[in-house]
Design a protein around this motif. Structure first.
Motif, PDB file in Angstrom:
ATOM      1  N   THR A   1    -106.905 -29.508  45.413  1.00 46.27           N
ATOM      2  CA  THR A   1    -108.194 -28.852  45.624  1.00 46.27           C
ATOM      3  C   THR A   1    -109.293 -29.846  45.271  1.00 46.27           C
ATOM      4  OG1 THR A   1    -109.598 -26.986  45.004  1.00 46.27           O
ATOM      5  CG2 THR A   1    -108.104 -27.809  43.303  1.00 46.27           C
ATOM      6  N   ASN A   2    -109.593 -30.699  46.204  1.00 39.10           N
ATOM      7  CA  ASN A   2    -110.548 -31.778  45.951  1.00 39.10           C
ATOM      8  C   ASN A   2    -111.981 -31.280  46.116  1.00 39.10           C
ATOM      9  OD1 ASN A   2    -108.288 -33.379  45.674  1.00 39.10           O
ATOM     10  ND2 ASN A   2    -108.403 -34.166  47.772  1.00 39.10           N
ATOM     11  N   LEU A   3    -112.833 -31.716  45.208  1.00 39.39           N
ATOM     12  CA  LEU A   3    -114.244 -31.340  45.234  1.00 39.39           C
ATOM     13  C   LEU A   3    -115.021 -32.380  46.035  1.00 39.39           C
ATOM     14  CD1 LEU A   3    -116.648 -29.592  44.130  1.00 39.39           C
ATOM     15  CD2 LEU A   3    -116.754 -31.236  42.231  1.00 39.39           C
ATOM     16  N   VAL A   4    -115.776 -31.917  46.999  1.00 36.80           N
ATOM     17  CA  VAL A   4    -116.650 -32.787  47.779  1.00 36.80           C
ATOM     18  C   VAL A   4    -118.100 -32.475  47.411  1.00 36.80           C
ATOM     19  CG1 VAL A   4    -117.362 -33.520  50.079  1.00 36.80           C
ATOM     20  CG2 VAL A   4    -114.984 -32.839  49.673  1.00 36.80           C
ATOM     21  N   ILE A   5    -118.808 -33.492  46.974  1.00 37.21           N
ATOM     22  CA  ILE A   5    -120.233 -33.355  46.700  1.00 37.21           C
ATOM     23  C   ILE A   5    -120.968 -34.111  47.801  1.00 37.21           C
ATOM     24  CG2 ILE A   5    -122.106 -33.697  45.046  1.00 37.21           C
ATOM     25  CD1 ILE A   5    -119.989 -33.908  42.833  1.00 37.21           C
ATOM     26  N   SER A   6    -121.763 -33.406  48.558  1.00 38.38           N
ATOM     27  CA  SER A   6    -122.500 -34.062  49.645  1.00 38.38           C
ATOM     28  C   SER A   6    -123.883 -34.479  49.148  1.00 38.38           C
ATOM     29  CB  SER A   6    -122.636 -33.109  50.837  1.00 38.38           C
ATOM     30  OG  SER A   6    -123.390 -31.974  50.458  1.00 38.38           O
ATOM     31  N   ALA A   7    -124.439 -35.487  49.773  1.00 40.90           N
ATOM     32  CA  ALA A   7    -125.796 -35.943  49.472  1.00 40.90           C
ATOM     33  C   ALA A   7    -126.016 -36.082  47.965  1.00 40.90           C
ATOM     34  CB  ALA A   7    -126.824 -34.986  50.076  1.00 40.90           C
ATOM     35  N   SER A   8    -125.244 -36.951  47.334  1.00 41.84           N
ATOM     36  CA  SER A   8    -125.271 -37.097  45.875  1.00 41.84           C
ATOM     37  C   SER A   8    -126.682 -37.347  45.364  1.00 41.84           C
ATOM     38  CB  SER A   8    -124.374 -38.257  45.448  1.00 41.84           C
ATOM     39  OG  SER A   8    -123.045 -38.020  45.799  1.00 41.84           O
ATOM     40  N   GLN A   9    -126.941 -36.765  44.201  1.00 43.68           N
ATOM     41  CA  GLN A   9    -128.221 -36.949  43.529  1.00 43.68           C
ATOM     42  C   GLN A   9    -127.978 -37.577  42.157  1.00 43.68           C
ATOM     43  OE1 GLN A   9    -129.780 -32.963  43.327  1.00 43.68           O
ATOM     44  NE2 GLN A   9    -130.010 -32.781  45.559  1.00 43.68           N
ATOM     45  N   LEU A  10    -128.999 -38.223  41.611  1.00 41.14           N
ATOM     46  CA  LEU A  10    -128.852 -38.859  40.298  1.00 41.14           C
ATOM     47  C   LEU A  10    -128.407 -37.845  39.247  1.00 41.14           C
ATOM     48  CD1 LEU A  10    -131.953 -41.237  40.266  1.00 41.14           C
ATOM     49  CD2 LEU A  10    -129.569 -41.806  40.785  1.00 41.14           C
ATOM     50  N   GLY A  11    -128.867 -36.608  39.378  1.00 36.69           N
ATOM     51  CA  GLY A  11    -128.504 -35.561  38.437  1.00 36.69           C
ATOM     52  C   GLY A  11    -127.058 -35.109  38.535  1.00 36.69           C
ATOM     53  N   ASP A  12    -126.341 -35.600  39.520  1.00 35.20           N
ATOM     54  CA  ASP A  12    -124.915 -35.270  39.648  1.00 35.20           C
ATOM     55  C   ASP A  12    -124.059 -36.129  38.717  1.00 35.20           C
ATOM     56  OD1 ASP A  12    -125.183 -34.849  43.263  1.00 35.20           O
ATOM     57  OD2 ASP A  12    -125.477 -33.398  41.633  1.00 35.20           O
ATOM     58  N   SER A  13    -124.645 -37.138  38.114  1.00 38.64           N
ATOM     59  CA  SER A  13    -123.889 -37.983  37.184  1.00 38.64           C
ATOM     60  C   SER A  13    -123.434 -37.145  36.002  1.00 38.64           C
ATOM     61  CB  SER A  13    -124.751 -39.156  36.695  1.00 38.64           C
ATOM     62  OG  SER A  13    -125.046 -40.038  37.757  1.00 38.64           O
ATOM     63  N   ALA A  14    -122.128 -37.042  35.820  1.00 33.81           N
ATOM     64  CA  ALA A  14    -121.557 -36.158  34.795  1.00 33.81           C
ATOM     65  C   ALA A  14    -120.041 -36.285  34.830  1.00 33.81           C
ATOM     66  CB  ALA A  14    -121.954 -34.698  35.060  1.00 33.81           C
ATOM     67  N   MET A  15    -119.389 -35.596  33.882  1.00 39.50           N
ATOM     68  CA  MET A  15    -117.934 -35.409  33.953  1.00 39.50           C
ATOM     69  C   MET A  15    -117.668 -34.173  34.799  1.00 39.50           C
ATOM     70  SD  MET A  15    -115.907 -37.530  32.349  1.00 39.50           S
ATOM     71  CE  MET A  15    -114.447 -36.638  31.804  1.00 39.50           C
ATOM     72  N   TYR A  16    -116.621 -34.227  35.582  1.00 39.60           N
ATOM     73  CA  TYR A  16    -116.231 -33.087  36.405  1.00 39.60           C
ATOM     74  C   TYR A  16    -114.793 -32.715  36.068  1.00 39.60           C
ATOM     75  CZ  TYR A  16    -120.490 -33.626  39.047  1.00 39.60           C
ATOM     76  OH  TYR A  16    -121.817 -33.699  39.398  1.00 39.60           O
ATOM     77  N   PHE A  17    -114.609 -31.434  35.737  1.00 39.19           N
ATOM     78  CA  PHE A  17    -113.296 -30.942  35.360  1.00 39.19           C
ATOM     79  C   PHE A  17    -112.796 -29.926  36.375  1.00 39.19           C
ATOM     80  CE2 PHE A  17    -112.677 -32.828  31.264  1.00 39.19           C
ATOM     81  CZ  PHE A  17    -113.952 -33.018  30.747  1.00 39.19           C
ATOM     82  N   CYS A  18    -111.549 -30.095  36.748  1.00 35.56           N
ATOM     83  CA  CYS A  18    -110.843 -29.127  37.574  1.00 35.56           C
ATOM     84  C   CYS A  18    -110.039 -28.227  36.629  1.00 35.56           C
ATOM     85  CB  CYS A  18    -109.914 -29.896  38.518  1.00 35.56           C
ATOM     86  SG  CYS A  18    -108.899 -28.898  39.611  1.00 35.56           S
ATOM     87  N   ALA A  19    -109.981 -26.944  36.931  1.00 31.33           N
ATOM     88  CA  ALA A  19    -109.266 -26.009  36.059  1.00 31.33           C
ATOM     89  C   ALA A  19    -108.513 -24.988  36.904  1.00 31.33           C
ATOM     90  CB  ALA A  19    -110.243 -25.297  35.124  1.00 31.33           C
ATOM     91  N   MET A  20    -107.454 -24.448  36.327  1.00 32.83           N
ATOM     92  CA  MET A  20    -106.641 -23.457  37.031  1.00 32.83           C
ATOM     93  C   MET A  20    -106.351 -22.279  36.118  1.00 32.83           C
ATOM     94  SD  MET A  20    -102.837 -23.870  38.721  1.00 32.83           S
ATOM     95  CE  MET A  20    -102.061 -24.386  37.199  1.00 32.83           C
TER      96      MET A  20
END
Lengths: 114, 116
Positions: free
Chosen positions: B75-94
């Protein structure tokens, strides 16, 4: 938008002391959780709570830990005799009834044990 | 075996470009839920998007979308049109199973850096 609130945001405690972390879940939520995140590591489940009792707990949640919902709004995590390795970010989360709803996390309490 | 695997410890993306963050999961349950959270440097956990195991359509939420491949358990996350504020850790959870109160399993996260 309603949110989960946690206090304090940062707690510094001497090893061996008791600490109580406080959480106010979203008001109409029924399921409550505590997770912890040691610096630089993944988020780990500690305990879930429903209908005034523990639903599940992990192996991390030993006899030093306890949870309580003392009134209709607060949900607390108590660590009886803190150890150095308890230093972590502790997240409270709550969830509504529907299965596809996410767990909503508070901003966390950073616990530092000296 | 790990329940959630995120194989990219760090990713860079140029501002305004799209980026894909990978996540694979391991479960024998037929019913489960998949979630993505964003954790900025300030530490809070922000829910982004959800995909149910029975959902036939890929989930979308603004600039976030999921590429859900059930047979591959990804389940891959796609972020379109990245913004500077998208800089972060991203966690996948189930969440496994249908019980509302089931715990989440988290991956080790991907640190995304958006370059200007």
């Amino acid at each position: 938008e309603p949110e989960v609130t946690q206090t304090p945001s940062h707690q510094v405690t001497q090893m061996g002391q008791e600490v109580i972390l406080r959480c106010v879940p979203i008001s109409n939520h029924l399921y409550f959780y505590w997770y912890r995140q040691i610096l630089g590591q993944k988020v780990e489940f500690l305990v879930s709570f429903y209908n005034n009792e523990i639903s599940e707990k992990s192996e991390i949640f030993d006899d030093q830990f306890s949870v309580e919902r003392p009134d209709g709004s607060n949900f607390t995590l108590k660590i009886r005799s803190t150890k150095l390795e308890d230093s972590a970010m502790y997240f409270c989360a709550s969830k509504g009834e529907q299965g596809n709803q996410p767990q909503h996390f508070g901003d966390g309490t950073r616990l530092s044990i000296l | 075996a790990q329940k959630i695997t995120q194989t990219q410890p760090g990713m860079f993306v140029q501002e305004k470009e799209a980026v894909t963050l990978d996540c694979t999961y391991d479960t024998s349950d037929q019913s489960y839920g998949l979630f993505w959270y964003k954790q900025p440097s300030s530490g809070e956990m922000i829910f982004l998007i959800y995909q149910g195991s029975y959902d036939e359509q890929n989930a979308t939420e603004g600039r976030y979308s999921l590429n859900f491949q059930k047979a591959r358990k990804s389940t891959n996350l796609v972020i379109s049109a990245s913004q500077l504020g998208d800089s972060a850790m991203y966690f996948c959870a189930m969440r496994e199973g249908e019980n509302n109160f089931n715990k989440f399993y988290f991956g080790s996260g991907t640190k995304l850096n958006v370059k200007p």
